[in-house]
Motif scaffolding. Structure first.
Motif, short mmCIF file in Angstrom:
data_model
loop_
_atom_site.label_atom_id
_atom_site.label_comp_id
_atom_site.label_asym_id
_atom_site.label_seq_id
_atom_site.Cartn_x
_atom_site.Cartn_y
_atom_site.Cartn_z
N GLU A 223 -27.14 10.84 -11.24
CA GLU A 223 -27.89 10.05 -10.31
C GLU A 223 -26.51 9.23 -9.29
OE1 GLU A 223 -31.13 6.73 -9.27
OE2 GLU A 223 -31.21 7.70 -11.38
N SER A 224 -25.81 8.54 -10.02
CA SER A 224 -24.83 7.54 -9.41
C SER A 224 -23.90 8.57 -8.53
CB SER A 224 -24.20 7.17 -10.28
OG SER A 224 -23.40 7.76 -11.11
N LEU A 225 -23.77 9.78 -9.21
CA LEU A 225 -22.83 10.90 -8.48
C LEU A 225 -23.14 11.58 -7.30
CD1 LEU A 225 -21.34 12.88 -11.36
CD2 LEU A 225 -19.86 11.45 -9.76
N GLU A 226 -24.74 11.78 -7.26
CA GLU A 226 -25.28 12.28 -6.11
C GLU A 226 -25.45 11.19 -5.04
OE1 GLU A 226 -28.92 14.18 -7.25
OE2 GLU A 226 -28.08 15.62 -8.55
N GLU A 227 -25.67 9.81 -5.51
CA GLU A 227 -25.78 8.84 -4.35
C GLU A 227 -24.47 8.81 -3.61
OE1 GLU A 227 -25.94 4.34 -4.83
OE2 GLU A 227 -27.74 5.03 -5.75
N VAL A 228 -23.15 8.83 -4.32
CA VAL A 228 -22.31 8.71 -3.58
C VAL A 228 -21.75 9.84 -2.63
CG1 VAL A 228 -21.24 7.02 -4.89
CG2 VAL A 228 -20.64 9.08 -5.34
N ALA A 229 -22.25 10.91 -3.29
CA ALA A 229 -21.86 12.45 -2.64
C ALA A 229 -22.67 12.51 -1.49
CB ALA A 229 -22.08 13.45 -3.65
N PHE A 230 -24.02 12.12 -1.25
CA PHE A 230 -24.94 12.48 -0.30
C PHE A 230 -25.38 11.32 0.48
CE2 PHE A 230 -25.65 15.47 -3.99
CZ PHE A 230 -24.74 16.51 -3.29
N GLY A 231 -25.16 10.36 0.14
CA GLY A 231 -25.50 9.03 0.88
C GLY A 231 -27.07 8.68 0.43
N HIS A 232 -27.38 7.67 1.49
CA HIS A 232 -28.83 7.30 1.30
C HIS A 232 -29.79 7.80 2.48
CE1 HIS A 232 -27.76 4.10 -1.70
NE2 HIS A 232 -26.63 3.94 -0.96
N ASP A 233 -29.12 8.34 3.51
CA ASP A 233 -30.01 8.66 4.68
C ASP A 233 -30.45 10.11 4.28
OD1 ASP A 233 -31.37 9.18 6.98
OD2 ASP A 233 -29.58 9.17 8.29
N GLU A 234 -31.74 10.35 3.86
CA GLU A 234 -32.21 11.68 3.47
C GLU A 234 -33.19 12.32 4.65
OE1 GLU A 234 -31.82 13.54 0.84
OE2 GLU A 234 -30.33 12.06 0.20
N SER A 235 -33.24 11.40 5.70
CA SER A 235 -34.09 11.84 6.86
C SER A 235 -33.47 13.10 7.55
CB SER A 235 -34.23 10.83 8.05
OG SER A 235 -33.08 10.28 8.42
N ILE A 236 -31.85 13.18 7.55
CA ILE A 236 -31.58 14.32 8.21
C ILE A 236 -31.48 15.70 7.31
CG2 ILE A 236 -30.20 12.76 9.93
CD1 ILE A 236 -27.73 13.13 8.29
N LYS A 237 -31.65 15.40 6.40
CA LYS A 237 -31.40 16.67 5.31
C LYS A 237 -32.63 17.54 5.75
CE LYS A 237 -27.87 14.84 2.88
NZ LYS A 237 -26.64 15.57 3.37
N ARG A 238 -32.42 18.87 5.46
CA ARG A 238 -33.39 19.89 5.70
C ARG A 238 -33.30 20.86 4.55
NH1 ARG A 238 -34.61 16.55 8.83
NH2 ARG A 238 -34.81 16.66 10.94
N PRO A 239 -33.66 20.57 3.19
CA PRO A 239 -33.45 21.57 2.23
C PRO A 239 -34.21 22.62 2.24
CG PRO A 239 -34.82 19.54 1.63
CD PRO A 239 -33.99 19.18 3.14
N GLN A 240 -35.52 22.43 2.99
CA GLN A 240 -36.48 23.56 3.08
C GLN A 240 -35.86 24.60 3.96
OE1 GLN A 240 -36.63 20.73 4.47
NE2 GLN A 240 -37.49 20.84 6.61
N LEU A 241 -34.81 24.29 4.69
CA LEU A 241 -34.34 25.28 5.69
C LEU A 241 -32.95 25.97 5.16
CD1 LEU A 241 -34.84 23.46 9.25
CD2 LEU A 241 -35.95 25.18 8.13
N ILE A 242 -32.24 25.73 4.20
CA ILE A 242 -31.37 25.96 3.56
C ILE A 242 -30.89 27.72 3.64
CG2 ILE A 242 -32.07 26.38 1.06
CD1 ILE A 242 -29.02 25.43 0.38
N TRP A 243 -31.72 28.47 3.31
CA TRP A 243 -31.37 29.81 3.53
C TRP A 243 -31.44 30.31 4.91
CZ3 TRP A 243 -29.48 32.14 -0.58
CH2 TRP A 243 -29.88 31.60 -1.81
N ILE A 244 -32.27 29.54 5.79
CA ILE A 244 -32.08 30.01 7.27
C ILE A 244 -30.91 29.53 7.69
CG2 ILE A 244 -33.02 29.36 9.48
CD1 ILE A 244 -35.83 28.96 8.21
N ASN A 245 -30.30 28.27 7.21
CA ASN A 245 -29.04 27.78 7.74
C ASN A 245 -27.77 28.80 7.26
OD1 ASN A 245 -29.75 25.76 9.38
ND2 ASN A 245 -29.90 24.27 7.53
N LEU A 246 -28.05 29.14 5.90
CA LEU A 246 -26.92 29.79 5.31
C LEU A 246 -26.99 31.37 6.06
CD1 LEU A 246 -24.98 30.37 3.20
CD2 LEU A 246 -26.70 31.00 1.58
N ILE A 247 -28.16 31.93 6.30
CA ILE A 247 -28.10 33.27 6.97
C ILE A 247 -27.72 33.05 8.55
CG2 ILE A 247 -29.66 35.00 8.05
CD1 ILE A 247 -31.60 34.57 5.52
N LEU A 248 -28.09 32.13 9.00
CA LEU A 248 -27.50 31.79 10.35
C LEU A 248 -25.87 31.78 10.25
CD1 LEU A 248 -27.70 31.21 13.38
CD2 LEU A 248 -28.04 28.82 12.67
#
Length: 442
Positions: A223-248
């Motif tokens: 949990e601590s590793l992920e916290e420093v790796a990805f930060g606290h601001d989850e509002s800009i993350k789009r995990p549901q679009l990962i495959w679309i972004n990867l294909i693009l």
């Protein structure tokens, strides 16, 4: 002959003065690239035509500047949306307590994040992600610094949106696709080389430390590793679009390699599509542009000022005069090997000079000289970008200062530990480019 020597002296003096002010920090790159050539052009008697020369130079880099702007925005959006997050999490979970796996994971992570093209962003993500694990295993932070620096230098140098490539291509008015496609085998081989170096360093650390069991308090640790790796601001993350972004992203890279669309227009369209997919509202788009706009603007200022610098260097014929004198002192039998000579000379040059001084001031001279031997300028550009690992030893590079600062390393200790691997990486990349035909010799 007298005029040629006078222009050579004027040009060499201008580049020397420019380099001094850049390296000493007395002037910013943007200021030095504009003021210093202007003064020397006036001294040389070109006051009536210097504005046209500078404008010609700015026009020359305009397409490259557009390409750079939208490429940085596109990859910035992909990182903001979290396209790389699952991979980072997978790496963190896979490496566990094995120093060898940790070292290789560092290389793989950096090679992917480095696609952003920005050293500061790359090192923040990689060091923040991996440093807690290095500390937990008591691994040498110099190993983390070396692997991440080498991996970034390979990707940053070879990709056309990286700092070195865009500088050299813009001032010489060359095409990004023509530069990049022949270097793809070198990029792949260089990535394998970096992973091999990480294997060697990781094996040394495994021998020194052994494999450590991290099952104890693993949940808290992850949990601590992920916290420093990805930060606290989850509002800009789009995990549901990962495959679309990867294909693009895959489509964009495929079109770039194919050369079907001009790179600047390709990334303009790609950035707009990525923005609409991930951040469809006007407020969200403004936030993303604001977040990435500062860094992009600073880079664009330098690129346009570099165009003005090169416009004066070319318009006054200083570059032609320097090149002709350089040709006269190189034995004819060495001419066929000029790209290799340039590559080897670039190792110490890029170490002691800033990228702006080297790519805007020295590389045009190398390119002009190469033409006297029937060598295309683009081969020189492909050669000089392969020595970035030497450049990132320079204590004046902001990304290097950030890297050593985050790891609390003494710069002398960092240079001593990394120097051997840095020089070897330069030689390996130049050799790979030569063997795969990206750079040719007679």
């Amino acid at each position: 002959m007298g005029v040629t020597y006078m222009l050579t002296i004027l040009g060499v003096t201008m580049i020397t003065v420019f380099t001094y002010f850049i390296m000493s920090g007395r002037l910013s790159s943007f200021t030095a690239l504009t003021i210093i050539p202007l003064i020397f052009a006036i001294i040389g008697g070109f006051i009536t035509s210097v504005d046209e020369m500078m404008l010609d130079g700015v026009k020359l880099v305009a397409t490259s500047a557009v390409f750079l702007l939208f490429a940085l925005l596109f990859f910035g959006i992909m990182i903001d949306a979290g396209m790389f997050d699952p991979l980072i999490k997978k790496i963190l979970k896979t490496v566990k307590g094995d120093p060898l796996k940790v070292a290789i994971g560092t290389a793989v992570l950096t090679l992917l994040v480095a696609l952003d093209g920005d050293g500061t962003t790359t090192f923040i993500i990689v060091i923040s992600s991996m440093l807690p694990l290095y500390k937990r295993l008591n691994m040498n932070p110099l190993v983390l610094a070396t692997i991440s620096m080498l991996a970034f230098s390979v990707v940053c140098g070879v990709t056309p949106w990286g700092g070195p490539g865009i500088r050299a291509l813009s001032v010489l008015g060359l095409n990004q696709t023509d530069f990049f496609v022949p270097l793809i085998p070198t990029l792949i081989g260089g990535s394998i080389w970096v992973i091999f170096v990480s294997f060697i360093l990781g094996k040394m650390e495994r021998k020194r430390l052994g494999v450590i069991d991290l099952k104890e308090s693993a949940a808290t640790h992850d949990e601590s590793l992920e916290e420093v790796a990805f930060g606290h601001d989850e509002s800009i993350k789009r995990p549901q679009l990962i495959w679309i972004n990867l294909i693009l992203t895959i489509i964009v890279m495929a079109v770039l390699i194919s050369g079907l669309v001009q790179p600047a227009i390709l990334f303009l369209i790609a950035a707009v599509v990525a923005m609409l997919i991930n951040y469809p509202t006007l407020a969200q788009q403004k936030d993303r542009i604001k977040d990435h706009g500062g860094n992009a603007l600073l880079v664009l200022l330098v690129v346009f000022a570099g165009g003005a610098f090169t416009g004066i260097l070319s318009g006054t014929k200083m570059v032609d005069s320097i090149a002709s004198n350089l040709v006269s002192i190189i034995p004819d039998s060495w001419g066929a090997f000029f790209p290799i000579i340039v590559g080897l000379v670039s190792i110490p040059f890029t170490f002691v000079m800033s990228n702006d001084a080297f790519y805007f001031g020295v590389v045009p001279i190398f390119a002009s000289t190469a033409q006297a031997y029937g060598i295309e300028p683009i081969e020189i550009v492909r050669t000089v970008v392969l020595t970035q690992s030497a450049h990132f030893l320079l204590p004046l590079v902001p990304a290097t200062i950030l890297l050593t600062g985050m790891l609390k390393l003494n710069i002398a200790e960092y240079v001593r530990f990394t120097l051997k691997w840095s020089v070897l990486t330069c030689i390996v990349l130049i050799s790979l480019a030569w063997l795969t035909g990206a750079i040719m010799t007679g």
